[in-house]
Design an enzyme around this catalytic site. Structure first.
Site, short mmCIF file in Angstrom:
data_model
loop_
_atom_site.label_atom_id
_atom_site.label_comp_id
_atom_site.label_asym_id
_atom_site.label_seq_id
_atom_site.Cartn_x
_atom_site.Cartn_y
_atom_site.Cartn_z
N THR A 91 0.84 -1.21 0.00
CA THR A 91 0.00 0.00 0.00
C THR A 91 0.88 1.26 0.00
O THR A 91 0.53 2.26 -0.61
CB THR A 91 -0.92 0.02 1.25
OG1 THR A 91 -1.56 -1.25 1.36
CG2 THR A 91 -1.96 1.11 1.16
N SER A 151 6.45 3.67 8.48
CA SER A 151 5.30 4.36 9.06
C SER A 151 4.92 3.88 10.47
O SER A 151 5.73 3.96 11.37
CB SER A 151 4.12 4.25 8.11
OG SER A 151 3.06 5.02 8.56
N HIS A 152 3.71 3.36 10.59
CA HIS A 152 3.20 2.98 11.91
C HIS A 152 3.69 1.61 12.36
O HIS A 152 3.38 1.18 13.47
CB HIS A 152 1.67 2.99 11.88
CG HIS A 152 1.13 2.09 10.79
ND1 HIS A 152 1.17 2.45 9.46
CD2 HIS A 152 0.61 0.86 10.83
CE1 HIS A 152 0.67 1.47 8.73
NE2 HIS A 152 0.32 0.49 9.54
N ASP A 194 1.95 9.37 13.93
CA ASP A 194 2.57 8.04 13.80
C ASP A 194 4.07 8.12 13.51
O ASP A 194 4.67 9.20 13.56
CB ASP A 194 1.85 7.22 12.73
CG ASP A 194 2.15 7.73 11.32
OD1 ASP A 194 2.42 8.94 11.19
OD2 ASP A 194 2.11 6.93 10.37
N ASP A 211 6.03 8.12 10.93
CA ASP A 211 6.59 9.03 9.92
C ASP A 211 5.82 10.35 9.83
O ASP A 211 6.05 11.14 8.91
CB ASP A 211 6.66 8.35 8.55
CG ASP A 211 5.29 7.92 8.04
OD1 ASP A 211 4.40 7.66 8.87
OD2 ASP A 211 5.11 7.86 6.82
N ASP A 219 2.61 11.16 9.21
CA ASP A 219 1.52 11.48 8.29
C ASP A 219 0.14 11.17 8.86
O ASP A 219 -0.87 11.57 8.30
CB ASP A 219 1.73 10.81 6.91
CG ASP A 219 1.90 9.32 6.99
OD1 ASP A 219 1.88 8.76 8.10
OD2 ASP A 219 2.07 8.69 5.92
N ARG A 220 0.09 10.44 9.98
CA ARG A 220 -1.22 10.13 10.57
C ARG A 220 -1.51 11.05 11.74
O ARG A 220 -0.60 11.59 12.37
CB ARG A 220 -1.26 8.70 11.08
CG ARG A 220 -1.12 7.68 10.00
CD ARG A 220 -1.31 6.30 10.55
NE ARG A 220 -1.26 5.33 9.47
CZ ARG A 220 -1.81 4.15 9.48
NH1 ARG A 220 -2.46 3.74 10.55
NH2 ARG A 220 -1.73 3.34 8.44
N THR A 278 -7.75 2.22 -1.10
CA THR A 278 -6.91 2.52 0.06
C THR A 278 -5.49 2.88 -0.36
O THR A 278 -4.90 2.22 -1.21
CB THR A 278 -6.88 1.28 0.98
OG1 THR A 278 -8.21 1.07 1.46
CG2 THR A 278 -5.94 1.47 2.14
N GLU A 308 -9.84 6.51 6.59
CA GLU A 308 -10.27 6.14 7.94
C GLU A 308 -9.10 5.80 8.86
O GLU A 308 -9.24 5.81 10.07
CB GLU A 308 -11.28 4.98 7.90
CG GLU A 308 -10.85 3.74 7.10
CD GLU A 308 -9.66 3.01 7.63
OE1 GLU A 308 -9.60 2.83 8.86
OE2 GLU A 308 -8.79 2.61 6.82
N SER A 309 -7.95 5.48 8.27
CA SER A 309 -6.79 5.03 9.02
C SER A 309 -6.01 6.22 9.59
O SER A 309 -4.79 6.24 9.54
CB SER A 309 -5.90 4.19 8.13
OG SER A 309 -5.58 4.93 6.95
N LYS A 338 -0.60 12.46 3.25
CA LYS A 338 -1.42 12.84 4.39
C LYS A 338 -0.51 13.51 5.41
O LYS A 338 0.71 13.34 5.37
CB LYS A 338 -2.15 11.64 4.97
CG LYS A 338 -1.29 10.45 5.35
CD LYS A 338 -2.19 9.29 5.73
CE LYS A 338 -1.42 8.08 6.22
NZ LYS A 338 -1.00 7.18 5.13
C1 VG1 Z 1 -2.79 1.15 5.83
C2 VG1 Z 1 -4.06 1.97 5.86
C3 VG1 Z 1 -4.11 2.90 4.66
C4 VG1 Z 1 -2.84 3.77 4.64
C5 VG1 Z 1 -1.62 2.88 4.67
C6 VG1 Z 1 -0.35 3.69 4.78
O1 VG1 Z 1 -2.78 0.33 4.68
O2 VG1 Z 1 -5.20 1.14 5.89
O3 VG1 Z 1 -5.29 3.67 4.72
O4 VG1 Z 1 -2.82 4.56 3.49
O5 VG1 Z 1 -1.67 2.01 5.80
O6 VG1 Z 1 -0.37 4.50 5.91
P1 VG1 Z 1 -3.18 -1.23 4.73
O7 VG1 Z 1 -2.95 -1.73 3.35
O8 VG1 Z 1 -2.34 -1.87 5.78
O9 VG1 Z 1 -4.63 -1.27 5.12
V1 VG1 Z 1 1.09 4.91 6.64
O10 VG1 Z 1 0.79 5.96 7.83
O11 VG1 Z 1 1.76 3.50 6.71
O12 VG1 Z 1 2.03 5.66 5.42
CO CO Z 2 2.49 6.91 8.37
#
Ligand code: VG1
Ligand code: CO
Length: 546
Positions: free
Chosen positions: A19, A114-115, A280, A282, A284-285, A347, A367-368, A379
């Site tokens: 993603t 990221s997270h 989070d 990085d 962006d959340r 997504t 939603e995330s 984001k």
């Molecule tokens: C998750 C979230 C998605 C978001 C992605 C990256 O993906 O559901 O909405 O864009 O993480 O966010 P997935 O495929 O695990 O549902 V981040 O903050 O990792 O850049």
């Molecule tokens: Co992130």
């Protein structure tokens, strides 16, 4: 004296970005040539980087610095003209996007998972963003993956001691200018240009308005200190966990009710704190909290859109809005009232890029815990926090009553996501397959007294480049307007994560205060009856509920 050399390599077959970029365990990235292969494949897909300008930085997790030095050597050997690197190889994802746009770079590499948890046993990641500052499109990430499977060599430097990344400055290496830059300044200036800092400063200086920002030991610490404390005058006590750590303190840097529990408990327990927010790994959340309650990200997006005219940067209105498919339809109601288009995308932030570049949308979200606007192409966690602060100041109302007013106007879209983490991939695929096999039979059937109206597998056609993305999640719509969405995560690094999203609109204010998990319980039961999660996964309950 460094010299460019070409190193023969052997391929890895698992370098398919998900993603958001390529994410793997640190140990996987540390394998010989592993990072190099992915980076060279990216450069090749760009048609080489000769004469180009790139940015480089990451969320500061374990392996960030080593990876940065590897990439610097490769960028020089590949003939880059200029490489702009955040000091200490730090750049939050939104700051990287802002920097690419500000300096007119051809793109940038962001080192982040990221997270996902960090540390030696945690995850590492890398992704490429293009000249618009946004994540590479699916066509580009697919092309990178194909290139990783046929790569024979990569270019790097021999006799290269690395760049001192701890000091701002400029170094020439062969024909490349390597510039170490302040990772915060460009981003902080951008924020100051969008929001009414004077109004926010006044709000924050009111002793009755107390707030907390939790950086979860991740990248936003220095950004929050510069913006909230230095520029907006917040007290030092506002900042929680703002010292970045390579392992994020052993925690999961995911701002939700489970992983940001300290902050949630604080807002629930201390009636004096009016506003809380977290970001989070990085940056962006965002998660936003008022005294004793939490604002669901789907609602947050809808509120921001409905009130955007109160913010300097958006005072002339919104071109349009967008949400990822699993995000609740709260923002659709706002768009309808504003008379602007509302786009529904798969997504992942990469799908918003073309909509923004073509001027179709101004605000969008997922939603995330992701919200953002066309000020950059990612984001943006702190942006959302500042947006809320600006709103609270402009409306002279606490977050809670802003949300309550919104529900009075538009009704409440109850929303919840249930995640089943680390399940066996075969079991997860079997569940999805069984569901898809039954999709056509579902309409008309009743489950726990809820009748299915229609069901499909979401496909998206990009209105700008015409590309089609299939299989983006199963949607089940019920006659009472409720909806269930099911998909598998594309960001995990072990096993599979099943995400199930539930939403239902309610107009009657008598129900607005009901706990979402209670309100949606009949829908959860219908979901279990349709999908048989227990049967397929052996799990009784989700690992994370938001
Ligand atoms: C998750 C979230 C998605 C978001 C992605 C990256 O993906 O559901 O909405 O864009 O993480 O966010 P997935 O495929 O695990 O549902 V981040 O903050 O990792 O850049
Ligand atoms: Co992130």
């Amino acid at each position: 004296m460094p010299t460019a050399v070409e190193i023969p390599t052997s391929i890895y077959s698992d370098q398919k970005p998900g993603t958001s970029g390529l994410r793997k365990k640190v140990a996987v990235f540390q394998q010989t040539h592993y990072l190099e292969n992915f980076v060279q494949a990216t450069f090749n897909v760009l048609g080489g980087i000769q004469g180009k300008t790139l940015t480089l930085g990451g969320d500061g997790r374990f392996y960030n610095l080593e990876a940065a030095q590897t990439i610097i050597a490769m960028a020089v050997a590949n003939g880059a003209k200029r490489l702009v690197v955040g000091r200490d190889a730090i750049l939050s994802t939104p700051a990287a996007s802002a920097l690419i746009r500000k300096i007119g770079a051809d793109g940038g590499l962001i080192l982040s998972a990221s997270h996902n948890p960090g540390g030696e046993d945690g995850d590492f990641g890398i992704k490429f963003n293009g000249a618009n500052g946004g994540p590479a499109s699916e066509q580009v990430t697919n092309a990178i993956y194909e290139e990783t499977k046929r790569l024979e060599s990569y270019k790097t430097l021999s006799d290269f001691a690395g760049i001192d990344l701890s000091e701002i400055g400029l170094t020439g290496v062969l024909g490349t200018e390597v510039e170490v830059t302040d990772p915060v300044a460009v981003y902080a200036d951008l924020m100051e240009s969008l929001f009414d800092f004077k109004a926010i400063r006044e709000l924050i200086s009111n002793p009755r308005f107390q707030m907390r920002f939790d950086a979860m030991h991740a990248v936003t610490g220095p950004y929050a200190r510069e913006i909230l404390v230095n520029r907006l005058g917040a007290a030092e006590a506002t900042l929680l966990h703002c010292e970045p750590l390579p392992d994020f303190g052993g925690e999961h840097p995911d701002p939700n009710l489970v992983h940001a529990k300290d902050l949630v408990d604080l807002l629930n327990g201390d009636q004096m704190i009016a506003f809380g927010a977290a970001s989070d790994g990085d940056g962006d959340r965002n998660m936003v909290l008022g005294t004793g309650f939490y604002i669901n990200p789907c609602d947050s997006l809808a509120v921001l859109c409905a009130n955007a005219h109160l913010i300097p940067a958006y005072s002339t209105g919104l071109a349009g809005v967008a949400r990822s498919m699993p995000t609740s339809r709260a923002v659709d109601r706002v768009a309808e009232q504003l008379g602007v288009d509302c786009w529904e995308t798969p997504t992942g932030w990469k799908f918003f890029g073309n909509l923004m570049d073509s001027g179709r949308i101004t605000l969008c979200g997922e939603e995330s815990f992701g919200t953002g606007s066309s000020h950059i192409r990612e984001k943006d966690g702190l942006w959302a926090v500042l947006f809320w602060l600006n709103l609270i100041a402009a409306r002279a109302q606490p977050a809670r009553s802003i949300l309550r007013d919104h529900w009075e106007r538009f009704g409440r879209d109850f929303f919840s996501r249930h995640d089943y983490e680390g399940i066996d991939s075969d079991q997860a695929n079997a569940l999805m397959q069984a569901l898809q096999d039954r999709l056509e039979q579902l309409p008309g059937q009743e489950f726990e007294e809820l009748r299915v109206e229609r069901a499909d597998n979401f496909s998206y056609q990009d209105p700008v480049d015409g590309s089609v993305s299939n299989n983006q999640g199963v949607r089940i719509f019920f006659e009472n307007g409720a909806r269930i969405v099911v998909r598998l995560s594309g960001t995990g690094t072990s096993g599979a994560t099943l995400r199930i999203y539930f939403d239902q609109h309610e107009r009657d204010p008598a129900y607005f205060s009901v706990y979402a998990q209670r309100f949606l319980a009949p829908l959860f039961a219908a979901g279990e009856a349709i999908m048989q999660i227990r049967h397929f996964t052996g799990r009784d309950a989700p690992d994370v509920i938001t």
